[in-house]
Design an enzyme around this catalytic site. Structure first.
Site, PDB file in Angstrom:
ATOM      1  CB  CYS A  69      -0.853  -0.030   1.266  1.00  0.00           C
ATOM      2  SG  CYS A  69      -1.898   1.408   1.480  1.00  0.00           S
ATOM      3  CB  CYS A 203      -2.788   4.016  -5.592  1.00  0.00           C
ATOM      4  SG  CYS A 203      -4.186   3.226  -4.725  1.00  0.00           S
TER       5      CYS A 203
HETATM    6  N1  DGL Z   1      -3.899   0.663  -2.238  1.00  0.00           N
HETATM    7  C1  DGL Z   1      -3.468   1.686  -1.397  1.00  0.00           C
HETATM    8  C2  DGL Z   1      -2.315   2.476  -1.947  1.00  0.00           C
HETATM    9  O1  DGL Z   1      -1.470   1.880  -2.577  1.00  0.00           O
HETATM   10  C3  DGL Z   1      -4.477   2.421  -0.570  1.00  0.00           C
HETATM   11  C4  DGL Z   1      -5.585   3.098  -1.269  1.00  0.00           C
HETATM   12  C5  DGL Z   1      -6.597   3.578  -0.240  1.00  0.00           C
HETATM   13  O2  DGL Z   1      -6.940   2.784   0.630  1.00  0.00           O
HETATM   14  O3  DGL Z   1      -6.994   4.744  -0.343  1.00  0.00           O
HETATM   15  O4  DGL Z   1      -2.195   3.647  -1.734  1.00  0.00           O
END
Ligand code: DGL
Length: 284
Positions: A69, A203
């Site tokens: 993440c 993301c």
């Molecule tokens: N998938 C995550 C990232 O890489 C988080 C996205 C979220 O929960 O807003 O930032």
């Protein structure tokens, strides 16, 4: 066992790459679906939720946890690695890795340990677009880390406040198309129409809609593949740290969620039809 953590469905883009690439290793995924998305939350909340997720994976016998993440990495990784872990009972045996370092390495073609610009990076004047959550973009971590290694690169950051949330909630293809189109257009306006040489989907939810980014970005823009970058980096890391390889008892990949599996499975199967069986996390 290696743990992979994300706010929800996004980190599965990394998990899928890792489980395919390292079929001889055991992986457990934890999606904090009950609290997703993270990207518009406060830094304090993101830190607390990420620490909880890491602890839960540690309690599932994962001695190495990858924060799959970008938001959690940007906001929480340093604090967890340098303040929380060294003062925890896990300090001698466990570790936490983020995913921004491997991505910056590929974007700049420079090893993470190299903080000074080297030739030819010192003269690189490419334009790099970074798409991410509000928190990732406002942390400025991508821009700063890329600029240290490639000081003349033109970085255009684009926050996509709603994208992870709508991917998480199974929005229609049409709704996704509109959002991605608008974010790409905003980025292009900000770059003064200069087509970026590279786009970083910063993301882990966005690779699920990579085809839409490719559809709306200029044809000459290459989209960096973060899951591949993370897998390459993990391979290198495990060579240096064989203590995290596990005991060679290969288990099926496990997918855990803090949310309700009934709601999550249909959305996930749309993106990844062969997604492993999802179980609700039982606290240790
Ligand atoms: N998938 C995550 C990232 O890489 C988080 C996205 C979220 O929960 O807003 O930032």
């Amino acid at each position: 066992m290696i743990g992979v953590f994300d706010s929800g469905n996004g980190g599965l883009t990394i998990f899928r790459e890792l489980t395919t690439r390292f079929p001889h290793l055991s992986f457990t995924y934890l999606g904090d679906h009950a609290n997703a998305p993270y990207g518009n939350r406060t830094s304090q909340e993101i830190l607390r939720l990420t620490r909880n997720g890491v602890e839960q994976l540690f309690q599932q016998d994962c001695r190495l946890v990858i924060l799959a993440c970008n938001t959690a990495t940007a906001i929480a990784a340093c604090t967890l690695q340098h303040q929380w872990l060294p003062n925890s009972p896990y300090r001698e045996t466990h570790n936490i890795l983020g995913i921004i370092a491997p991505t910056v390495e590929v974007a700049t073609q420079t090893p993470w340990a190299t903080k000074e610009p080297q030739y030819p990076q010192a003269t690189n004047t490419d334009t790099v677009a970074i798409f991410g959550t509000v928190q990732t973009v406002s942390s400025n971590v991508y821009a700063e880390e890329i600029a240290k290694r490639c000081p003349h690169v033109n970085i255009v950051q684009q926050a996509c406040p709603h994208l992870a949330g709508v991917i998480e909630h199974g929005a229609s293809e049409r709704e996704l198309e509109e959002l991605v189109h608008d974010y790409v257009q905003e980025m292009l306006t900000r770059s003064g129409g200069t087509p970026p040489h590279w786009a970083v989907l910063g993301c882990t939810h966005y690779p699920w809609v990579r085809h839409l980014f490719e559809q709306y970005l200029p044809e000459t823009t290459r989209v960096l593949c973060q899951p591949k970058a993370v897998a390459n980096s993990l391979e290198f890391y495990l060579k240096r740290h064989p203590e995290y390889l596990g005991d060679n008892t290969i288990a099926q990949p496990i997918v855990l969620t803090t949310g309700a599996t009934r709601q999550i499975r249909p959305t996930l199967q749309r993106y990844w039809p062969e997604v492993p069986h999802i179980k609700q996390l039982r606290r240790a």
